[in-house]
Enzyme design. Structure first.
Site, PDB file in Angstrom:
ATOM      1  CE  LYS B 126      -0.322  11.517  -9.245  1.00 57.90           C
ATOM      2  NZ  LYS B 126      -1.037  10.230  -8.655  1.00 57.90           N
ATOM      3  CD  GLN B 170      -3.064   8.842  -6.331  1.00 61.00           C
ATOM      4  OE1 GLN B 170      -2.672   8.800  -7.377  1.00 61.00           O
ATOM      5  NE2 GLN B 170      -2.211   9.297  -5.751  1.00 61.00           N
ATOM      6  CG  ASP B 193       4.745   7.541  -7.949  1.00 62.08           C
ATOM      7  OD1 ASP B 193       4.874   8.689  -8.224  1.00 62.08           O
ATOM      8  OD2 ASP B 193       3.689   7.080  -7.770  1.00 62.08           O
TER       9      ASP B 193
END
Lengths: 368, 368
Positions: B126, B170, B193
């Site tokens: 990322k 994460q 997300d």
């Protein structure tokens, strides 16, 4: 490489049963009121870690509990009316207990726009059930021509009035009103219909518990549980994908660990897919869409469809009778259990609404 | 009565095609940035009224577009890496256009707790992709032993800093941290997300558009669309039901009008169900769970599973290589198209994260 595939795919999964047992005993007390009345457990208690076996043939859980039918046998009728009456009666007992203990009763505010015959019938049923149980009930009724602001104002009034613990907007609304906007005004803690996207998200996500489970899906699962139908590990087919029934019932059955397929109007082979199901839930609204040859022998069939048909000399209220999605005569010769229309899922929807309203008031007053 | 069933069930449905055509042209401009880069349409544009036919045999839409394979043919490899690179490059162009026009760039804040090797790899990917596109990137890294408050404080900082338009935690988090609580702190408008229950609810409900579609599911659908795979009316099977992939990919495929079955670890006949699918998405994390005989000839297979395997002399970064859920060698002899692992869905997840971050910044600055 093929051997490599095979070797790599051997995953031992002895923990499955133990994990299941551990997890179902978890969180059983999160919804005290519901657990006193309903058999359905809290959803998070059903969650357990994904433990996959790579062997597709291992099935350590119990085989389907549907009983085999001889060719001449007729399915057991799941008497939703009787089960709903038992639940409504139990809600009445709880409401009286609450009133005696803290001097409060649950309150339900209902918004009705227009004069659709089916909506009027549903609201009447809700009014009667509230009266029967001692739940405070108020109806805010508007003509078809009303504005969004008028409806929103009524919701806001119920939102701020602490004597109302549940608010329900009778759907469908007339086309000129924005359903999303109107439902968005409704306070999440009073969303006893469970249609708020936040509730829907929590219903979908494992590890989460929605504040309210939508009434009809909740009623379907309660019927299955009370009829002794095992859901976990079963193949379930949901026909229809409306936001108010098909979608939430598919999510709820998944939370109960069924393998769920959702058939929609574009499905090329709905009868084949449905024929694979141990549990069939149909919520489409087309009379007799689901024929006998769609049903696997021994399957359990829940018919959520209601379609009013005018019939001369019909004795039912309003001069019409209700027809389900399922061709009852055919399906009852194949299924092991089936809900009738009327008298199946319908009454459970009202009973679950009362449960949700009671649950909301109990949560508000921390009444256990 | 059986005849009555048949007669009642005849419902004319000539409008289906017209309605579909009308509805897909609706709302095509609601996500201007996405539409400039991605082929996926806004979800509400895919909604149309339920118009059921009672005849299960009528299939007026196009037949599956998968091509027939001779016994010797090998599936087309869907090159996720190449498609992702194209998308990332297009994001870079948009970021520069934004910077030139309004002097702002999108910003992404990432929270990483602990030192899981796979998480470190994902975060590295990322970081690199953000650098490549000119998206501002900041990593808040914590040791395994950190407290919930420390993580929440970092999220709050990203929440209030207007130069960050996306925040990503994460996953998975260490067990002592409450994922629900931590993700709940994250501002909905920065939830790139798409894991907020509100986003998940909007993803599930027809007529609603989530602010963000979860990255991996969004990447899967984009791969299908770019590979010319028709989704509407197809049978899709999703293997796995995690909150981060299985659930949202099943919801998204339903929004694209597929008939979706979700196979879980308790499914008794996963291979039979999977063998019925035109589209298979596997997201379990067990290497080679899905064998060649699970796949229908001509099906399209998306393998989301990634399982790191240490291998001596392995040339990949970190000294391990990734294995998917699908036994590639077997499946590629049966499927019409298949994603490899690595280089299939994985790179698309990163590309979609950049798209979501860009979309968030564009929304914030009303930049079209």
């Amino acid at each position: 490489m093929a051997l490599k595939c095979k070797l790599r795919s051997i995953v031992v999964c002895l923990w499955r049963r133990q994990t299941l047992l551990r997890s179902t005993s978890r969180n059983l007390n999160t919804l005290a009121t519901d657990n006193r009345i309903l058999k359905s457990p809290p959803l998070v208690s059903l969650d357990f870690p994904d433990l996959w076996t790579s062997s597709s043939t291992s099935t350590s859980y119990d085989a389907p509990s549907t009983h085999n039918l001889g060719n001449e046998e007729i399915a057991r009728i799941i008497d939703g009316k009787q089960i709903a009456d038992e639940i409504i009666s139990a809600v009445g007992v709880e409401v009286r207990r609450m009133k005696n203990a803290i001097g409060e009763v649950p309150g339900l505010g209902v918004i009705l726009v227009g004069e659709r015959r089916d909506s009027l019938t549903y609201v009447n049923n809700k009014t009667k059930a509230c009266e029967e149980t001692g739940i405070k009930f108020e109806l805010a009724q508007f003509p078809d021509t009303c504005t969004e602001d008028e409806v929103c104002d009524a919701i806001m009034r119920f939102n701020t009035d602490p004597s109302f613990h549940g608010i329900l907007v009778q759907l469908p609304l007339p086309q000129h009103l924005n359903e999303e906007k109107i439902l968005g005004v409704l306070r999440l803690e009073k969303d006893v219909d469970g249609f708020h996207p936040m509730n829907m998200g929590h219903l979908a996500m494992r590890g989460r518990e929605p504040l309210f489970i939508p009434c009809t899906p909740k009623g379907c699962v309660e019927l299955l549980i009370r009829s002794g139908v095992e859901i976990m590990g079963k193949n379930a087919v949901v026909i229809g994908r409306s936001n108010i029934v098909g979608l939430p019932v598919s999510l709820l059955l998944q939370r109960h660990n069924a393998t769920v397929s959702v058939v929609n109007e574009l499905t090329s082979n709905p009868e084949e897919i449905t024929r694979e199901a141990d549990i069939v839930v149909s919520a489409v609204g087309i009379p007799n869409l689901v024929r006998g040859n769609w049903i696997k022998r021994g399957a359990v069939v829940l018919d959520v469809g209601t379609h009013p048909v005018e019939e001369e000399g019909c004795c039912e209220e309003g001069g019409y009778r209700l027809i389900g999605d399922v061709c009852f005569e055919e399906a009852s010769r194949v299924a092991s259990s089936i809900t009738p229309v009327p008298g199946g899922v319908g009454p459970m929807t009202v009973a679950m609404l009362l449960c949700n309203t009671l649950q909301s008031a109990s949560r508000r007053y921390k009444f256990v």
